[in-house]
Design an enzyme around this catalytic site. Sequence first.
Site, PDB file in Angstrom:
ATOM      1  N   SER A  97      -6.876  28.248 -60.710  1.00  0.00           N
ATOM      2  CA  SER A  97      -7.880  28.041 -61.482  1.00  0.00           C
ATOM      3  C   SER A  97      -8.400  29.143 -61.968  1.00  0.00           C
ATOM      4  CB  SER A  97      -9.011  27.055 -60.994  1.00  0.00           C
ATOM      5  OG  SER A  97     -10.216  27.074 -61.805  1.00  0.00           O
ATOM      6  N   TYR A 121     -14.393  23.286 -54.481  1.00  0.00           N
ATOM      7  CA  TYR A 121     -13.240  23.479 -55.435  1.00  0.00           C
ATOM      8  C   TYR A 121     -12.845  24.953 -55.563  1.00  0.00           C
ATOM      9  CZ  TYR A 121     -10.264  23.131 -59.710  1.00  0.00           C
ATOM     10  OH  TYR A 121      -9.268  23.202 -60.734  1.00  0.00           O
TER      11      TYR A 121
END
Length: 252
Positions: free
Chosen positions: A141, A154
Site C-alpha cells: 500500500s 493496517y
Amino acid sequence: MSFEHSVCIVTGATSGIGRAVAEELASRGALLVLVGRDLSKGQSLVTALAARGTESIFVAVDLADRKAPALIQMQALERFGRIDVLVNNAGLLINGTALECTDADWDRVLDINLSAAFRLSREILPTFLKQGAGSIVNVASDWALMGAKGATAYCVSKAALAQLTRCMALDYSTQGIRVNAVCPSDTDTPMLDLAYEGDDREWKIQTLAASIPMARVARVEEVAKVVVFVASSDASFMTGALIPVDGGTSAQ
C-alpha cells in the site's frame, strides 16, 4: 509480456485487485491457482475464466489457517506440476487509532496482511529454489511508505510487508528468485467502502480523490497491470523494489 504455461498463484482472487490480477494474467496465457475464502465466488471465477480459455483451480482457505500454505502448494503442484509466480494480495483493513485498536483487531490485521504472506512465501520458496526461478509480488500500500491517520494496524502491517519484501529479495537475489511489492493508493474496490462510514459511495470516492494529485482513485486494472509487469520476465532486473501506484500521492 507473455505468461504462456506459467503457473501463477493469486491470493484474495475473488474480488478487487486480486480478481483484476487474475484476469490480467489469464489474458496473457497463465495457468492460475486462485485462493480465497468464498467457494461460491471462487467457482464462479473459475467458470468465467474457463469460458475465456484459461485453465484455473480455486483453493478455498482462510489464510489465517496455518495449514493453508501447504494445501495451496500441494494443489498447485498436483494440478500443474510447477509454480512460477506468487502474488500475495489478500488483505484486511480494520480502522482505528492505537487507542481504538483492540488486541484482536491488531492480531487479525497483522496475521492476514503480513504473516499469511510470509507463511505462503516460505512454503513456496523451496519450490522456486529447486526450479532456480520464481517471482513473488506482494501487494502492499502507499501507506507502507508513509503514515496515515486512523488505520494504525493496517499501516504497520503494510510497512512490515514492504520490509519483508526487501529482506526476501536480498536473501534470494542470486538464486533466480525476485521479490517485489506494488504499493497502490486508494483503489475502487470493496475495501474502499471501509475508508469512511456511511453509504454514499460516490461521496467517499470524491473525498479520497481530493487528496490524490491525479484527483481520482485508481481503477483495479491499473494496479493489476503493474503487478503483472513486475511478476513478468520483462522486469527481470527488478527485485526488492517498492513500486507506488498512487496517482502521485507519495511524491508529495
